[in-house]
Scaffold this active site. Structure first.
Site, PDB file in Angstrom:
ATOM      1  N   GLU A 284       0.877  -1.170   0.000  1.00 20.71           N
ATOM      2  CA  GLU A 284       0.000   0.000   0.000  1.00 20.71           C
ATOM      3  C   GLU A 284       0.915   1.222   0.000  1.00 20.71           C
ATOM      4  O   GLU A 284       1.420   1.640   1.036  1.00 20.71           O
ATOM      5  CB  GLU A 284      -0.909   0.004   1.237  1.00 20.71           C
ATOM      6  CG  GLU A 284      -1.849  -1.185   1.325  1.00 20.71           C
ATOM      7  CD  GLU A 284      -2.974  -1.137   0.303  1.00 20.71           C
ATOM      8  OE1 GLU A 284      -3.078  -0.128  -0.436  1.00 20.71           O
ATOM      9  OE2 GLU A 284      -3.736  -2.104   0.231  1.00 20.71           O
ATOM     10  N   CYS A 318      -2.913   8.734   2.762  1.00 20.65           N
ATOM     11  CA  CYS A 318      -2.543   8.267   1.425  1.00 20.65           C
ATOM     12  C   CYS A 318      -3.644   8.561   0.426  1.00 20.65           C
ATOM     13  O   CYS A 318      -3.403   8.605  -0.785  1.00 20.65           O
ATOM     14  CB  CYS A 318      -2.202   6.782   1.446  1.00 20.65           C
ATOM     15  SG  CYS A 318      -3.485   5.750   2.176  1.00 20.65           S
TER      16      CYS A 318
END
Length: 529
Positions: A284, A318
């Site tokens: 990720e 993010c």
């Protein structure tokens, strides 16, 4: 400073905590979590750690909260051995029984929701509602995992051969390594751990070296539940430290899966090293997320969504919106409304633990330096600062939320992800052009479109629409729910965590053929006689 001593079964370790945190009632939640004195930063069934001392620093003040002694690479290797030794007992428990223990972990997190959420805000810097929300996310994924524990599937396929059964079965991998980032010091670990544990895995966790207290408090909660159920605490082990400790997890063949959350540049190295030993990596990585405002969008709703997506967590998600792609006919009106909303944010800056605060600090001085460097590059490239652009004059690591216009979509600074509250205003003449801009970066995590047109919606979510793993309509780029798989494409890494079928990452698949007859036919009708 005041020195406190903690004796445990393995060592005597000195720990220092800032005196005002010990005496001020505002920080009483530390005592609720057992953080009046802190175990060293290693847990493998027993607390330990003899590596270098690391400092936990408050983003709100810039002052040291505490010092924690981290683990060495050798101790991290020993912790892997302890987790591996504990794994067979855990894997032998029926999946629904594992789910029951994960349910208890969720309940223990509920009991500690507010104090642990406050610790997240203190040490990471996000505002209190977000800190509490992050712990709630771990609770939610525990609930999800409990249900999953009774639904882990297998398959039975028709066999072409007489008296043969063709099956598919899923089994746990063993020890799963989780390397998480500072910005979500509880939730990302929770996504991985709850699912990995009901699948039958042990977990070894390396949290960010700048949020060691959150990792210790979370591990204490989980370990307490495991040990009350007669399960070795090493099933949920913790190692604290820097890159050398992370490399220990990445390079160790006893860890078949490494789940890594962090930058694209580091993730690329992790992927190569894990692949070289034929392990698996779940990545990720970065996101350069865009929010498109079409000509027919509800501008009031789009502005509200953009404000949270751009400045929530001070731009340190993010999924933060880094690029606003505005149709030329609504650009000026939208920008005016956005700047008005940003002005209201300036009056809500403060200590993230205080009520009513909407906007907290960046995590550390490095983040401030990167924010300032990005603004310099933007201005040097011809960009105009529409709002913000400066450091806030107060203790801690506060900066102004910033809007930059006048740069092309392919400008180097626009193409790069800066983990700070900076958004670039880009213009498009059509949805097709806007989709091209959205897709024109190396990352592919989150994306949003605001429109009232059903045709636009299906163009956006179709094969020639957004190339991201998260494709939203009339909501912002931030705020994913745990039921869907979370992750992105391209340089975001391709990993998926949390819901849907993300559980498959944590298991190995076996195709099984059982001959229950008296003959030995071959597939495809082959004769070998």
């Amino acid at each position: 400073m005041t020195s406190l001593l903690l004796r445990n079964t393995r060592c005597v370790s000195q720990f220092q905590m800032a005196r005002h945190l010990v005496t001020d009632p505002k920080y009483g939640f530390l005592k609720e979590l057992g953080i009046t004195a802190v175990n060293p930063g290693l847990y493998d069934g027993n607390w330990g750690g003899s590596g270098e001392e690391i400092e936990s620093i408050s983003p709100a003040t810039g002052k040291v909260i505490a010092k924690v002694r981290q683990s060495t690479p050798q101790e991290a290797g020993d912790a892997i051995a302890e987790a591996r030794k504990a794994w067979p007992q855990w894997a032998s428990i029926p999946a629904p029984a594992r789910g029951e223990i994960v349910r208890q972990i969720g309940d223990e997190l509920r009991r500690n929701l507010k104090p642990l959420g406050r610790l997240v805000s203190l040490e990471m810097g996000k505002i209190l509602p977000e800190g509490i929300g992050e712990v709630q996310e771990f609770i939610d994924i525990c609930d999800y995992a409990v249900g999953l524990s009774r639904m882990l599937p297998g398959s039975v396929f028709p066999s072409e051969r007489k008296d043969h059964a063709l099956l598919e079965k899923w089994n746990p991998l063993g020890v799963v390594g989780v390397i998480s980032a500072f910005n979500f010091p509880v939730a990302v670990y929770g996504w991985n751990t709850a699912i990995a544990m009901v699948c039958g895995n042990a977990v070894i966790w390396k949290g960010a070296s700048t949020t060691p207290l959150v990792a210790i408090a979370t591990t204490k909660i989980i370990a307490g539940v495991l040990e009350r159920n007669g399960i070795p605490g090493a099933v949920a082990s913790l190692v604290s430290g820097g890159p050398d400790v992370g490399e220990t997890l990445v390079n160790d063949k006893r860890i078949p899966l490494v789940s890594f959350t962090g930058s694209t540049s580091v993730g690329r190295q992790v992927a190569v090293k894990v692949q070289q030993r034929f392990g698996r990596s779940l990545l990720e990585l970065g996101g350069n997320n865009a929010l498109i405002v079409a000509q027919d969008a509800d501008l009031e709703m789009a502005v509200r969504a953009a404000v949270f997506s751009c400045v929530g967590t001070a731009g340190q998600r993010c999924t933060t919106t880094r690029r606003l792609i505005l149709h030329k006919d609504v650009k000026q009106e939208f920008l005016g409304k956005l700047k008005t909303a940003y002005k209201s944010i300036l009056g809500r800056i403060g200590d993230p633990l205080d009520d009513g605060v909407l906007y907290g600090p960046l995590h550390n001085q490095k983040a401030v330096d990167e924010y300032q460097a990005a603004i310099r590059r933007a201005v040097e490239a011809g960009g105009t600062i529409e709002f913000g652009g400066k450091r806030v004059d107060r203790p801690g690591y506060y900066v102004e939320p910033t809007i930059v216009s006048g740069l092309p979509a392919d400008a180097e600074v626009v193409q790069q992800e800066t983990f700070a509250p900076i958004v670039y205003i880009l213009e498009a003449n059509s949805l097709e052009e806007a989709i091209g801009v959205n897709n024109g970066v190396e990352q592919g995590l989150s994306s949003s479109l605001f429109t009232k047109s059903i045709g636009n919606v299906f163009q956006w979510i179709g094969p020639h629409g957004s190339d991201c793993g998260i494709v939203n309509v009339n909501i912002g780029t931030s705020g994913a729910e745990i039921g869907g798989a979370f992750g992105g494409e391209k340089a975001t890494g391709g990993g998926r965590e949390s819901g849907s079928d993300a559980w498959k990452h944590y298991m190995r698949r076996a195709t099984i053929t059982i001959n229950h007859g008296n003959e030995l036919p071959l597939a495809q009708g082959i004769k070998f006689e």
